[in-house]
Design an enzyme around this catalytic site. Structure first.
Site, PDB file in Angstrom:
ATOM      1  N   LYS A  15       0.851  -1.192   0.000  1.00 53.15           N
ATOM      2  CA  LYS A  15       0.000   0.000   0.000  1.00 53.15           C
ATOM      3  C   LYS A  15       0.886   1.241   0.000  1.00 53.15           C
ATOM      4  CE  LYS A  15      -3.267   3.033   0.621  1.00 53.15           C
ATOM      5  NZ  LYS A  15      -4.135   3.426  -0.533  1.00 53.15           N
ATOM      6  N   SER A  16       0.518   2.252  -0.794  1.00 53.05           N
ATOM      7  CA  SER A  16       1.313   3.487  -0.827  1.00 53.05           C
ATOM      8  C   SER A  16       1.524   3.994   0.594  1.00 53.05           C
ATOM      9  CB  SER A  16       0.592   4.568  -1.647  1.00 53.05           C
ATOM     10  OG  SER A  16       0.545   4.210  -3.006  1.00 53.05           O
ATOM     11  N   SER A  53     -12.546   6.219  -1.814  1.00 53.55           N
ATOM     12  CA  SER A  53     -11.866   7.420  -1.349  1.00 53.55           C
ATOM     13  C   SER A  53     -11.231   7.073  -0.005  1.00 53.55           C
ATOM     14  CB  SER A  53     -12.834   8.604  -1.215  1.00 53.55           C
ATOM     15  OG  SER A  53     -12.094   9.768  -0.877  1.00 53.55           O
ATOM     16  N   MET A  54     -10.290   6.112  -0.052  1.00 57.26           N
ATOM     17  CA  MET A  54      -9.690   5.594   1.173  1.00 57.26           C
ATOM     18  C   MET A  54      -8.976   6.696   1.959  1.00 57.26           C
ATOM     19  SD  MET A  54     -10.742   2.598   0.591  1.00 57.26           S
ATOM     20  CE  MET A  54     -10.045   1.608   1.899  1.00 57.26           C
ATOM     21  N   ASN A  78       4.049   7.006  -6.177  1.00 59.10           N
ATOM     22  CA  ASN A  78       2.645   7.221  -6.542  1.00 59.10           C
ATOM     23  C   ASN A  78       2.390   8.713  -6.703  1.00 59.10           C
ATOM     24  OD1 ASN A  78      -0.092   7.397  -6.763  1.00 59.10           O
ATOM     25  ND2 ASN A  78      -0.563   6.228  -4.909  1.00 59.10           N
ATOM     26  N   CYS A 101      -2.522   9.858  -6.195  1.00 63.65           N
ATOM     27  CA  CYS A 101      -3.586   9.576  -5.248  1.00 63.65           C
ATOM     28  C   CYS A 101      -4.640  10.693  -5.368  1.00 63.65           C
ATOM     29  CB  CYS A 101      -3.077   9.527  -3.814  1.00 63.65           C
ATOM     30  SG  CYS A 101      -4.451   9.255  -2.654  1.00 63.65           S
ATOM     31  N   LYS A 115       3.620   5.841 -10.633  1.00 66.65           N
ATOM     32  CA  LYS A 115       2.217   5.448 -10.845  1.00 66.65           C
ATOM     33  C   LYS A 115       1.489   6.706 -11.266  1.00 66.65           C
ATOM     34  CE  LYS A 115      -1.526   2.743 -10.207  1.00 66.65           C
ATOM     35  NZ  LYS A 115      -1.854   2.151  -8.901  1.00 66.65           N
ATOM     36  N   ASN A 172      -3.771   4.813 -12.511  1.00 70.46           N
ATOM     37  CA  ASN A 172      -4.433   4.801 -11.209  1.00 70.46           C
ATOM     38  C   ASN A 172      -5.932   4.942 -11.478  1.00 70.46           C
ATOM     39  OD1 ASN A 172      -5.003   5.239  -8.376  1.00 70.46           O
ATOM     40  ND2 ASN A 172      -2.921   6.036  -8.152  1.00 70.46           N
ATOM     41  N   THR A 178      -9.649  -3.756  -8.540  1.00 67.19           N
ATOM     42  CA  THR A 178     -11.024  -4.050  -8.145  1.00 67.19           C
ATOM     43  C   THR A 178     -11.332  -5.548  -8.134  1.00 67.19           C
ATOM     44  OG1 THR A 178     -11.747  -1.901  -9.000  1.00 67.19           O
ATOM     45  CG2 THR A 178     -13.445  -3.600  -8.718  1.00 67.19           C
TER      46      THR A 178
HETATM   47  O1  LIG Z   1      -7.510   6.727  -1.382  1.00 71.71           O
HETATM   48  C1  LIG Z   1      -6.443   6.074  -1.520  1.00 71.71           C
HETATM   49  O2  LIG Z   1      -5.739   5.648  -0.580  1.00 71.71           O
HETATM   50  C2  LIG Z   1      -6.036   5.842  -2.945  1.00 71.71           C
HETATM   51  N1  LIG Z   1      -7.018   5.462  -3.807  1.00 71.71           N
HETATM   52  C3  LIG Z   1      -6.785   5.303  -5.150  1.00 71.71           C
HETATM   53  O3  LIG Z   1      -7.674   4.940  -5.934  1.00 71.71           O
HETATM   54  N2  LIG Z   1      -5.518   5.502  -5.637  1.00 71.71           N
HETATM   55  C4  LIG Z   1      -4.499   5.879  -4.828  1.00 71.71           C
HETATM   56  O4  LIG Z   1      -3.361   6.056  -5.334  1.00 71.71           O
HETATM   57  C5  LIG Z   1      -4.756   6.051  -3.421  1.00 71.71           C
HETATM   58 CL1  LIG Z   1      -3.442   6.486  -2.379  1.00 71.71          CL
END
Ligand SMILES: O=C(O)c1[nH]c(=O)[nH]c(=O)c1Cl
Length: 311
Positions: free
Chosen positions: A44-45, A69-70, A127, A130, A164, A193, A272
């Site tokens: 994970k980034s 939208s993590m 990355n 994001c 990325k 991405n 996904t």
């Molecule tokens: O919301 C995220 O963590 C996220 N979500 C994404 O779809 N791409 C990203 O590079 C990141 Cl960092």
């Protein structure tokens, strides 16, 4: 037929891997990827410090993909770097990817120094795309900023690295971005991405499906396939051949992976679909890709990589 591939001097026995952010947050997640049929995996980034990310619900499955939208939740760089150092001791000859996503130039450079000064022997994915940290625009859409980050990075960074990228939608942008990327000693470019800042609605409640950013989030899955194919193809046509492509976006079966390879991809990342089907999905995808290759009479990826025909 075999699915082995390489990025520079790094050999992989299978073309598939996870997309960063999908099933790669914890040691358990990463061990499960390591034990799957995937040829490699990416963490994970990371940011320097651990992040909780955005409030939930922040991920939703859609009819043809996903929205997320993590907000860059992660355990912090040291957690992933320590995992990588332990992994490479136990699995000599297997090469993995660390992903970093600093929120500022300083944070990116500080993390790059930490990695540069470590014994990590895999590849680093910076990355630049994001889309979900409120108030932080995607670096990949700011060409000057991208050039600045890469210029500063490569004054000291010598380990194998790539970027990325977000999806681009204009040929002039492919030209501009490729002209920047060609100036740097990159091993790879990973396109794409998620499609940034999409919006989907719950039909029962007329409410945005996810909570953060008023419901805006990155779109993945089948929706992304035509954009992913175009971005891989466009960069494959424009980048110095020393810079290889990683194809990400819209892989639901072996044929989708075959298409990304035709467009020029040397590795294929799965997001996904992996989220929905777990790491066993790499076994299915490998079998399906081999079946497509067999019907075409191909025995390895170099028989068709980048060989997309046009009319
Ligand atoms: O919301 C995220 O963590 C996220 N979500 C994404 O779809 N791409 C990203 O590079 C990141 Cl960092």
């Amino acid at each position: 037929t075999d699915l082995q591939t390489s990025i520079g001097d790094f050999q992989f026995d299978n073309v598939f891997m996870n997309a960063s952010g999908v099933r790669c947050y914890t040691e358990e997640d990463l061990d499960a990827l390591a034990q799957s049929d995937a040829g490699t995996f990416v963490t994970k980034s990371a940011t320097q410090a651990k992040r909780l990310g955005n409030p939930s619900p922040r991920y939703a499955r859609l009819e043809l993909g996903s929205i997320n939208s993590m907000g860059l939740p992660n355990e912090g760089l040291d957690y992933y770097l320590n995992y990588a150092l332990k992994f490479q001791e136990k699995h000599p000859g297997q090469w993995i990817f660390l992903s970093v996503a600093g929120l500022t130039m300083e944070e990116n450079l500080a993390m790059a120094h930490t990695i540069e000064d470590s014994d990590f022997n895999g590849l680093v994915e910076f990355n630049l795309s994001c889309p979900n940290v409120p108030g932080k625009p995607q670096t990949g859409y700011d060409f000057d900023r991208t050039k600045e980050v890469l210029t500063n990075l490569f004054t000291f960074f010598t380990k194998p690295a790539g970027v990325k990228l977000p999806p681009y939608f204009d040929l002039a942008q492919f030209d501009q971005m490729a002209a920047i990327l060609n100036q740097f000693p990159l091993q790879f470019v990973n396109s794409i991405n998620s499609l940034g800042n999409g919006l989907m609605i719950d039909p029962e409640t007329d409410t945005a499906l996810i909570k953060p950013k008023g419901g805006f989030g990155g779109i993945g899955g089948a929706y992304a396939k035509p954009i992913a194919l175009a971005n891989v193809r466009a960069f494959s046509q424009r980048l110095d051949p020393k810079i290889q492509l990683i194809g990400t976006g819209g892989v639901t079966n072996g044929r989708d992976a075959y298409d990304l390879i035709l467009a020029g991809a040397s590795l294929v990342q799965v997001g996904t679909l992996l989220q929905e089907e777990r790491p066993a999905v790499f076994t299915r995808l490998s079998r399906e890709l081999q079946a497509v290759m067999q019907t075409k009479g191909y025995t390895n990826l170099s028989d068709f990589k980048g060989q997309l025909k046009t009319q």
